[in-house]
Design a protein around this motif. Sequence first.
Motif, PDB file in Angstrom:
ATOM      1  N   HIS A  29       0.825  -1.207   0.000  1.00 27.42           N
ATOM      2  CA  HIS A  29       0.000   0.000   0.000  1.00 27.42           C
ATOM      3  C   HIS A  29       0.865   1.266   0.000  1.00 27.42           C
ATOM      4  O   HIS A  29       0.541   2.258  -0.654  1.00 27.42           O
ATOM      5  CB  HIS A  29      -0.911  -0.026   1.232  1.00 27.42           C
ATOM      6  CG  HIS A  29      -1.972   1.024   1.242  1.00 27.42           C
ATOM      7  ND1 HIS A  29      -2.934   1.144   0.262  1.00 27.42           N
ATOM      8  CD2 HIS A  29      -2.233   2.028   2.133  1.00 27.42           C
ATOM      9  CE1 HIS A  29      -3.741   2.156   0.541  1.00 27.42           C
ATOM     10  NE2 HIS A  29      -3.329   2.709   1.680  1.00 27.42           N
ATOM     11  N   LEU A  30       1.977   1.195   0.747  1.00 29.26           N
ATOM     12  CA  LEU A  30       2.886   2.351   0.848  1.00 29.26           C
ATOM     13  C   LEU A  30       3.893   2.416  -0.285  1.00 29.26           C
ATOM     14  O   LEU A  30       4.493   3.474  -0.532  1.00 29.26           O
ATOM     15  CB  LEU A  30       3.666   2.290   2.167  1.00 29.26           C
ATOM     16  CG  LEU A  30       2.973   2.720   3.452  1.00 29.26           C
ATOM     17  CD1 LEU A  30       3.885   2.410   4.627  1.00 29.26           C
ATOM     18  CD2 LEU A  30       2.630   4.200   3.431  1.00 29.26           C
ATOM     19  N   GLY A  31       4.135   1.282  -0.938  1.00 24.47           N
ATOM     20  CA  GLY A  31       5.222   1.217  -1.902  1.00 24.47           C
ATOM     21  C   GLY A  31       6.562   1.051  -1.220  1.00 24.47           C
ATOM     22  O   GLY A  31       7.603   1.498  -1.715  1.00 24.47           O
ATOM     23  N   ALA A  32       6.543   0.396  -0.039  1.00 23.33           N
ATOM     24  CA  ALA A  32       7.766   0.178   0.737  1.00 23.33           C
ATOM     25  C   ALA A  32       8.151  -1.290   0.689  1.00 23.33           C
ATOM     26  O   ALA A  32       7.345  -2.156   0.309  1.00 23.33           O
ATOM     27  CB  ALA A  32       7.551   0.604   2.189  1.00 23.33           C
ATOM     28  N   ALA A  33       9.380  -1.583   1.063  1.00 23.74           N
ATOM     29  CA  ALA A  33       9.816  -2.976   1.165  1.00 23.74           C
ATOM     30  C   ALA A  33       9.168  -3.619   2.383  1.00 23.74           C
ATOM     31  O   ALA A  33       8.974  -2.975   3.422  1.00 23.74           O
ATOM     32  CB  ALA A  33      11.337  -3.043   1.294  1.00 23.74           C
ATOM     33  N   ARG A  34       8.830  -4.895   2.277  1.00 18.45           N
ATOM     34  CA  ARG A  34       8.205  -5.577   3.400  1.00 18.45           C
ATOM     35  C   ARG A  34       9.118  -5.567   4.624  1.00 18.45           C
ATOM     36  O   ARG A  34       8.656  -5.418   5.762  1.00 18.45           O
ATOM     37  CB  ARG A  34       7.884  -7.028   3.010  1.00 18.45           C
ATOM     38  CG  ARG A  34       7.122  -7.780   4.092  1.00 18.45           C
ATOM     39  CD  ARG A  34       6.966  -9.254   3.762  1.00 18.45           C
ATOM     40  NE  ARG A  34       6.173  -9.927   4.781  1.00 18.45           N
ATOM     41  CZ  ARG A  34       6.630 -10.245   5.991  1.00 18.45           C
ATOM     42  NH1 ARG A  34       7.876  -9.967   6.324  1.00 18.45           N
ATOM     43  NH2 ARG A  34       5.835 -10.852   6.877  1.00 18.45           N
ATOM     44  N   ARG A  35      10.419  -5.727   4.382  1.00 22.82           N
ATOM     45  CA  ARG A  35      11.356  -5.741   5.500  1.00 22.82           C
ATOM     46  C   ARG A  35      11.351  -4.404   6.240  1.00 22.82           C
ATOM     47  O   ARG A  35      11.503  -4.358   7.460  1.00 22.82           O
ATOM     48  CB  ARG A  35      12.762  -6.052   4.979  1.00 22.82           C
ATOM     49  CG  ARG A  35      13.805  -6.131   6.082  1.00 22.82           C
ATOM     50  CD  ARG A  35      15.154  -6.516   5.532  1.00 22.82           C
ATOM     51  NE  ARG A  35      16.163  -6.562   6.570  1.00 22.82           N
ATOM     52  CZ  ARG A  35      17.439  -6.836   6.373  1.00 22.82           C
ATOM     53  NH1 ARG A  35      17.868  -7.125   5.155  1.00 22.82           N
ATOM     54  NH2 ARG A  35      18.301  -6.850   7.366  1.00 22.82           N
ATOM     55  N   THR A  36      11.157  -3.310   5.498  1.00 18.08           N
ATOM     56  CA  THR A  36      11.112  -1.991   6.125  1.00 18.08           C
ATOM     57  C   THR A  36       9.935  -1.902   7.081  1.00 18.08           C
ATOM     58  O   THR A  36      10.070  -1.439   8.225  1.00 18.08           O
ATOM     59  CB  THR A  36      10.999  -0.894   5.051  1.00 18.08           C
ATOM     60  OG1 THR A  36      12.164  -0.931   4.227  1.00 18.08           O
ATOM     61  CG2 THR A  36      10.869   0.480   5.684  1.00 18.08           C
ATOM     62  N   VAL A  37       8.759  -2.340   6.622  1.00 15.08           N
ATOM     63  CA  VAL A  37       7.566  -2.283   7.466  1.00 15.08           C
ATOM     64  C   VAL A  37       7.704  -3.234   8.656  1.00 15.08           C
ATOM     65  O   VAL A  37       7.284  -2.912   9.773  1.00 15.08           O
ATOM     66  CB  VAL A  37       6.311  -2.619   6.633  1.00 15.08           C
ATOM     67  CG1 VAL A  37       5.066  -2.670   7.513  1.00 15.08           C
ATOM     68  CG2 VAL A  37       6.118  -1.579   5.534  1.00 15.08           C
ATOM     69  N   ALA A  38       8.310  -4.393   8.442  1.00 16.44           N
ATOM     70  CA  ALA A  38       8.533  -5.334   9.541  1.00 16.44           C
ATOM     71  C   ALA A  38       9.462  -4.723  10.588  1.00 16.44           C
ATOM     72  O   ALA A  38       9.277  -4.927  11.801  1.00 16.44           O
ATOM     73  CB  ALA A  38       9.134  -6.627   9.002  1.00 16.44           C
ATOM     74  N   LYS A  39      10.441  -3.954  10.142  1.00 17.59           N
ATOM     75  CA  LYS A  39      11.355  -3.292  11.074  1.00 17.59           C
ATOM     76  C   LYS A  39      10.611  -2.262  11.912  1.00 17.59           C
ATOM     77  O   LYS A  39      10.851  -2.137  13.116  1.00 17.59           O
ATOM     78  CB  LYS A  39      12.491  -2.621  10.291  1.00 17.59           C
ATOM     79  CG  LYS A  39      13.555  -1.969  11.168  1.00 17.59           C
ATOM     80  CD  LYS A  39      14.681  -1.407  10.322  1.00 17.59           C
ATOM     81  CE  LYS A  39      15.767  -0.768  11.183  1.00 17.59           C
ATOM     82  NZ  LYS A  39      16.875  -0.223  10.350  1.00 17.59           N
ATOM     83  N   TRP A  40       9.677  -1.514  11.275  1.00 19.32           N
ATOM     84  CA  TRP A  40       8.870  -0.571  12.054  1.00 19.32           C
ATOM     85  C   TRP A  40       8.097  -1.311  13.136  1.00 19.32           C
ATOM     86  O   TRP A  40       7.993  -0.853  14.270  1.00 19.32           O
ATOM     87  CB  TRP A  40       7.881   0.164  11.147  1.00 19.32           C
ATOM     88  CG  TRP A  40       8.505   1.027  10.092  1.00 19.32           C
ATOM     89  CD1 TRP A  40       9.796   1.484  10.042  1.00 19.32           C
ATOM     90  CD2 TRP A  40       7.870   1.526   8.911  1.00 19.32           C
ATOM     91  NE1 TRP A  40       9.997   2.225   8.918  1.00 19.32           N
ATOM     92  CE2 TRP A  40       8.833   2.282   8.202  1.00 19.32           C
ATOM     93  CE3 TRP A  40       6.585   1.411   8.386  1.00 19.32           C
ATOM     94  CZ2 TRP A  40       8.545   2.911   7.003  1.00 19.32           C
ATOM     95  CZ3 TRP A  40       6.284   2.047   7.196  1.00 19.32           C
ATOM     96  CH2 TRP A  40       7.257   2.790   6.509  1.00 19.32           C
ATOM     97  N   SER A  41       7.563  -2.471  12.765  1.00 29.17           N
ATOM     98  CA  SER A  41       6.744  -3.242  13.702  1.00 29.17           C
ATOM     99  C   SER A  41       7.566  -3.754  14.874  1.00 29.17           C
ATOM    100  O   SER A  41       7.119  -3.724  16.019  1.00 29.17           O
ATOM    101  CB  SER A  41       6.089  -4.416  12.966  1.00 29.17           C
ATOM    102  OG  SER A  41       5.323  -5.201  13.842  1.00 29.17           O
TER     103      SER A  41
END
Length: 447
Positions: A29-41
């Motif tokens: 949805h953001l156009g970000a890498a999955r790993r990036t979003v997982a790191k935020w989490s």
Amino acid sequence: MATVTTWTGQDANALRNALRMSVTAFAEHLGAARRTVAKWSSQGDKVLPRADMQAALDTVLARATPEVRERFEALRAVGTSGAAVGAARPDAGAHADTGDDGDGDSGSGSGGDVRRRDLLRGAAIGVAAAPNVAPLLDAFFSPAHSDGAALSFPQFSRSVASAKVDYQACRYERVLDRLVTLLPSLEPVKSGAEGDQRPRVEVLAADLYHVVGSVLLKVGDPGMALVTAERSTRAAAMSQDPVAIAASARIMTHALMGNGHDAQAVTLAGNAADSLDRDTRLASTDAVAVYGALVLRGAIAAARRDDRDTAHAMLDEATRAATRLGYDGNDRWTGFGATNVLLHRVNISLTLGDAGTAIAIARKVPLEKVTLAERKASLFVDVARAYTQWGRYEHGLSALRTAYEVAPEEIRCRPAVQRTASDLAMLANGFVRTAAVGFAHDAGIRL
């Protein structure tokens, strides 16, 4: 309309949950890498998204429906720690606690001890359904006072062992009762020790403070856990027992992690494991088990820093130690063995944001070999978190129910469990949401 001045990983994760999206869906949805979003989490308010991601998050929030924005504000209000925004966070006070820690054994009437006592009582009030730790703190800072009969060395040794057993069985109320008696008994036992009993008493003292620190971490007071971990390491050093010294490094590593010092935790775990290997050549089962448990703790700390290479290297080293040990045991209260390594692989995959991998590994765990209630409950809590992160809320609730059946006190007192239960109650729909709210109520978890 809700606005965010500077997005943190915690804020981004709140927005993802408000949208009821999985890590993968939110990344797309953001156009970000999955790993990036997982790191935020996984890292929460310890990480700030890049400028382009800040703008993307602004856009997603601006386009959100009023219902999503309302959920977003509610999630931000409680934060990832379950405490209200503006309340002290564990890592925020870590430096102050560490600074006071240097003279942690000063007189029990000192201003620093009084402040720590007040802080711990305040923390206990803030944790839903947590055991009452105020009597423990009184015993901790007034160790010379005891109204009961003095314990002999054998009695003290058996009582410390019983406290360890109760802790691993998640009987935290009973552990607290034991500790309130044991802490005032420590100094008389030390005074009466002679000859080769003296280093053995120091080993027991290190074990005793290890239990105290572990309980404090369970109920959400990492600052005080750091104080007790320091006392454990001091007692272990006095014993001159290399295995005891390494065992005390485990609780210090854990306490450092609880205070947000993951880099220091990785270094300490690695250095302590190396020293144990050098001093003992891992010639005993106790040494091998403590060595393996240390590198596992370091692997978790590395994963929290999103350092996959170090985390997996330490996991591999733990696997070699488990192979050398040759069985699943509980030597030196570690619960270490090949199955324990597998449990840590589940947790580390989850920490790195790989919920699907965590669940796949969890399915391979031979449950009949997980004999400690604390470890079995932690496994099902990790599975619940993984399913919740994956958006499979019904499975997450089922895993949380199983964890509760295994260890009710573990579920009632752990902040991480309360956070997962709150996520399920807020993010799920229909009957699953109703069931999640009912479960939290029945389990004594405040949403």
